[in-house]
Motif scaffolding. Sequence first.
Motif, mmCIF file in Angstrom:
data_model
loop_
_atom_site.group_PDB
_atom_site.id
_atom_site.type_symbol
_atom_site.label_atom_id
_atom_site.label_comp_id
_atom_site.label_asym_id
_atom_site.label_seq_id
_atom_site.Cartn_x
_atom_site.Cartn_y
_atom_site.Cartn_z
ATOM 1 N N GLN A 5 0.817 -1.207 0.000
ATOM 2 C CA GLN A 5 0.000 0.000 0.000
ATOM 3 C C GLN A 5 0.856 1.264 0.000
ATOM 4 N N TYR A 6 2.097 1.168 0.372
ATOM 5 C CA TYR A 6 2.977 2.324 0.404
ATOM 6 C C TYR A 6 3.553 2.495 -0.995
ATOM 7 N N ALA A 7 3.186 3.580 -1.667
ATOM 8 C CA ALA A 7 3.511 3.749 -3.090
ATOM 9 C C ALA A 7 4.831 4.469 -3.350
ATOM 10 N N LYS A 8 5.521 4.905 -2.301
ATOM 11 C CA LYS A 8 6.774 5.639 -2.473
ATOM 12 C C LYS A 8 7.961 4.686 -2.367
ATOM 13 N N PRO A 9 9.137 5.119 -2.810
ATOM 14 C CA PRO A 9 10.309 4.253 -2.659
ATOM 15 C C PRO A 9 10.563 3.920 -1.179
ATOM 16 N N ILE A 10 10.967 2.689 -0.925
ATOM 17 C CA ILE A 10 11.231 2.226 0.434
ATOM 18 C C ILE A 10 12.737 1.976 0.571
ATOM 19 N N PRO A 11 13.361 2.533 1.610
ATOM 20 C CA PRO A 11 14.796 2.306 1.788
ATOM 21 C C PRO A 11 15.108 0.832 2.040
ATOM 22 N N THR A 12 16.265 0.425 1.577
ATOM 23 C CA THR A 12 16.758 -0.925 1.829
ATOM 24 C C THR A 12 17.965 -0.825 2.750
ATOM 25 N N PRO A 13 17.833 -1.286 4.005
ATOM 26 C CA PRO A 13 18.969 -1.210 4.926
ATOM 27 C C PRO A 13 20.174 -1.998 4.412
ATOM 28 N N SER A 14 21.342 -1.430 4.624
ATOM 29 C CA SER A 14 22.603 -2.086 4.296
ATOM 30 C C SER A 14 23.271 -2.469 5.613
ATOM 31 N N PRO A 15 24.358 -3.230 5.571
ATOM 32 C CA PRO A 15 25.046 -3.538 6.833
ATOM 33 C C PRO A 15 25.453 -2.278 7.604
ATOM 34 N N GLU A 16 25.849 -1.221 6.888
ATOM 35 C CA GLU A 16 26.261 0.018 7.549
ATOM 36 C C GLU A 16 25.084 0.782 8.154
ATOM 37 N N THR A 17 23.897 0.650 7.573
ATOM 38 C CA THR A 17 22.741 1.430 8.030
ATOM 39 C C THR A 17 21.751 0.620 8.877
ATOM 40 N N GLN A 18 21.994 -0.662 9.060
ATOM 41 C CA GLN A 18 21.041 -1.527 9.764
ATOM 42 C C GLN A 18 20.684 -0.982 11.152
ATOM 43 N N ARG A 19 21.669 -0.540 11.935
ATOM 44 C CA ARG A 19 21.396 -0.035 13.286
ATOM 45 C C ARG A 19 20.541 1.224 13.238
ATOM 46 N N TYR A 20 20.776 2.075 12.260
ATOM 47 C CA TYR A 20 19.970 3.284 12.084
ATOM 48 C C TYR A 20 18.495 2.911 11.892
ATOM 49 N N TRP A 21 18.228 1.969 10.979
ATOM 50 C CA TRP A 21 16.847 1.576 10.686
ATOM 51 C C TRP A 21 16.212 0.810 11.842
ATOM 52 N N GLU A 22 16.993 0.042 12.580
ATOM 53 C CA GLU A 22 16.457 -0.635 13.772
ATOM 54 C C GLU A 22 15.991 0.400 14.795
ATOM 55 N N GLY A 23 16.792 1.438 14.981
ATOM 56 C CA GLY A 23 16.400 2.517 15.893
ATOM 57 C C GLY A 23 15.137 3.210 15.436
ATOM 58 N N CYS A 24 15.053 3.511 14.148
ATOM 59 C CA CYS A 24 13.853 4.173 13.615
ATOM 60 C C CYS A 24 12.612 3.306 13.833
ATOM 61 N N SER A 132 10.428 2.270 9.508
ATOM 62 C CA SER A 132 9.786 3.510 9.970
ATOM 63 C C SER A 132 10.691 4.645 9.512
ATOM 64 N N LEU A 133 10.090 5.660 8.921
ATOM 65 C CA LEU A 133 10.862 6.781 8.398
ATOM 66 C C LEU A 133 10.873 7.945 9.376
ATOM 67 N N PRO A 134 12.041 8.525 9.611
ATOM 68 C CA PRO A 134 12.085 9.724 10.451
ATOM 69 C C PRO A 134 11.635 10.944 9.651
#
Length: 160
Positions: A5-24, A132-134
């Motif tokens: 249902q979400y029609a916008k681009p969705i970020p794909t976590p990388s190993p470097e960004t995984q902790r950032y997205w877990e926090g979000c 979850s997007l900040p």
Amino acid sequence: MPKQQYAKPIPTPSPETQRYWEGCKSHELWLPFCRACQSFFFYPRRFCPQCFGWDIEWRQVSGRGKVYSYAIQHRAFHPGWAQETPYVTAIVELDEGPRLYTNLVDVEPDPKSLRCDMPVEVVFEDISEEISLPRFRPVLPAPRRGPVRARPGSSAEGPA
């Protein structure tokens, strides 16, 4: 919200960004911190862009900052935003120093409602089970309180 249902681009976590997205996902903002030069940085990477040190850890940040720059988007760059124009994109400078590219929410997309250095705070939009997007919204000023005035006959007036 289910992913389809979400029609916008969705970020794909990388190993470097995984902790950032877990926090979000937990509605917390976490950023990499260099222990060598004692500075936060963003975007996440394995080394510090300030001193090129490799002694990096993740720390939770306040989620508060100020608008460094903004733009009111009248044309959607992707079909997912077509029904939301105009909307506000911004670079927010966090109190801890780093700048994040984001959307401003809960504010009219009008130059009269926006200004650089406007205080903002993070809010999160849950777009899927994993992401979850900040976003950032203006911080409402605390109500101003004038001096407290004693009422006639009260003990605050002092001796009669």
